[in-house]
Write a protein that holds these residues in place. Sequence first.
Motif, short mmCIF file in Angstrom:
data_model
loop_
_atom_site.label_atom_id
_atom_site.label_comp_id
_atom_site.label_asym_id
_atom_site.label_seq_id
_atom_site.Cartn_x
_atom_site.Cartn_y
_atom_site.Cartn_z
N ALA A 211 -25.07 -44.00 58.32
CA ALA A 211 -24.50 -43.17 57.24
C ALA A 211 -23.07 -43.59 56.94
O ALA A 211 -22.65 -43.66 55.77
CB ALA A 211 -24.56 -41.70 57.65
N THR A 212 -22.29 -43.92 57.96
CA THR A 212 -20.90 -44.36 57.74
C THR A 212 -20.86 -45.67 56.97
O THR A 212 -20.05 -45.85 56.05
CB THR A 212 -20.19 -44.52 59.09
OG1 THR A 212 -20.25 -43.29 59.81
CG2 THR A 212 -18.73 -44.92 58.90
N ALA A 213 -21.73 -46.61 57.33
CA ALA A 213 -21.75 -47.90 56.63
C ALA A 213 -22.18 -47.74 55.18
O ALA A 213 -21.66 -48.42 54.28
CB ALA A 213 -22.68 -48.88 57.36
N LEU A 214 -23.13 -46.84 54.90
CA LEU A 214 -23.57 -46.62 53.52
C LEU A 214 -22.48 -45.96 52.68
O LEU A 214 -22.34 -46.26 51.49
CB LEU A 214 -24.84 -45.77 53.50
CG LEU A 214 -26.12 -46.43 54.01
CD1 LEU A 214 -27.27 -45.43 54.05
CD2 LEU A 214 -26.49 -47.63 53.15
N GLN A 215 -21.71 -45.06 53.26
CA GLN A 215 -20.65 -44.39 52.51
C GLN A 215 -19.47 -45.32 52.25
O GLN A 215 -18.87 -45.27 51.17
CB GLN A 215 -20.19 -43.16 53.28
CG GLN A 215 -21.23 -42.04 53.34
CD GLN A 215 -20.79 -40.89 54.23
OE1 GLN A 215 -19.68 -40.90 54.78
NE2 GLN A 215 -21.66 -39.89 54.38
N ARG A 216 -19.13 -46.15 53.21
CA ARG A 216 -17.97 -47.05 53.04
C ARG A 216 -18.27 -48.21 52.11
O ARG A 216 -17.40 -48.62 51.33
CB ARG A 216 -17.53 -47.57 54.42
CG ARG A 216 -17.04 -46.48 55.35
CD ARG A 216 -15.75 -45.84 54.83
NE ARG A 216 -15.25 -44.81 55.72
CZ ARG A 216 -14.46 -45.07 56.77
NH1 ARG A 216 -14.11 -46.33 57.04
NH2 ARG A 216 -14.04 -44.09 57.55
N ALA A 217 -19.46 -48.77 52.20
CA ALA A 217 -19.80 -49.94 51.37
C ALA A 217 -21.23 -49.79 50.88
O ALA A 217 -22.17 -50.27 51.53
CB ALA A 217 -19.63 -51.24 52.16
N PRO A 218 -21.45 -49.11 49.76
CA PRO A 218 -22.81 -48.96 49.23
C PRO A 218 -23.39 -50.32 48.85
O PRO A 218 -22.72 -51.13 48.20
CB PRO A 218 -22.62 -48.07 48.00
CG PRO A 218 -21.31 -47.39 48.20
CD PRO A 218 -20.47 -48.36 48.97
N PRO A 219 -24.61 -50.60 49.25
CA PRO A 219 -25.21 -51.92 48.92
C PRO A 219 -25.58 -52.00 47.45
O PRO A 219 -25.68 -50.99 46.74
CB PRO A 219 -26.45 -51.97 49.82
CG PRO A 219 -26.80 -50.54 50.04
CD PRO A 219 -25.51 -49.77 50.04
N GLY A 220 -25.77 -53.22 46.98
CA GLY A 220 -26.18 -53.44 45.61
C GLY A 220 -27.63 -53.07 45.38
O GLY A 220 -28.38 -52.75 46.32
N ALA A 221 -28.02 -53.13 44.11
CA ALA A 221 -29.39 -52.72 43.76
C ALA A 221 -30.42 -53.65 44.38
O ALA A 221 -31.52 -53.22 44.75
CB ALA A 221 -29.53 -52.69 42.24
N ASP A 222 -30.11 -54.94 44.50
CA ASP A 222 -31.08 -55.88 45.04
C ASP A 222 -31.31 -55.67 46.54
O ASP A 222 -32.44 -55.76 47.04
CB ASP A 222 -30.64 -57.31 44.77
CG ASP A 222 -29.20 -57.54 45.24
OD1 ASP A 222 -28.51 -56.56 45.54
OD2 ASP A 222 -28.77 -58.72 45.29
#
Length: 269
Positions: A211-222
């Motif tokens: 959850a921390t990694a997703l909030q800090r750096a949301p991945p691109g659509a691909d």
Amino acid sequence: MATAYHERRVLVEIPAPQPKIAGHMRRSYLDVLNSLVQSSPYTSRAQSSKTQRDRPRVGCLGGQRVAGCGGQGEDLRGPQISLCQQDLVQLISSLFLLEQEKKRALRCSDLKLLQVDLQLRKARVHRSIPYSRLGSNRDARCYRKAYPHLLAFKSACQEGGRLLLQSQQWEEALEHTLVAWRYTSELPQWDTASHNAVKEQCYGVLAANCATALQRAPPGADKAGELLRRLKAAQAHSPLIAPCVQELERILEDSAARLGHPALRDDQC
């Protein structure tokens, strides 16, 4: 009667003794060879050519006399290269790209080491369980044997994720979470429900890191589509990953809204 003539002996002068060789020894075989080599005409020719090579040569460079081959006036500095602004920018950009490649290789090696460490700790948990018992090998006695190795596995999950998050390696932190989640699902399931608390704690730590990694750096659509598929597969092992799945679905919806078309859910496909 024949007269006997006696020849008169003439005294011969004895020559003076020759001077002794230094060291009071006769010349060795090597000394004789060295003397022959020095007196050889080939040796004298080689010495003369060496003297000619060692002799400093004088040349003219830019209207200034420069001595070469060890001379006093030889210019030891290399050729001065003048770069224009465009060449300098290209050089700096190439150095920057090279540095980025080195950092990426180091990150991949760090992630690989963390994964290998988790795999070894999981193997130690399984090796600590006796398999030659007549009864169940998931009872309290086997759990006490495996408990120290379970704590070591939990500590590896915590420390590995913490190091990756502190160094802001968000993609590596997500990959570490998914790999550690799979290793956690392969840990033994004990007969007593309270003995599975360490396994649930590992799930909770990994879900928090994700959850921390997703909030800090949301991945691109691909990358988000592939990551969502893997997170939904991980949700079958524990529901603690459900907030990460919801966060990733929200990221996909936001990216689709920015592009101007609605995102398709699984039930709409």
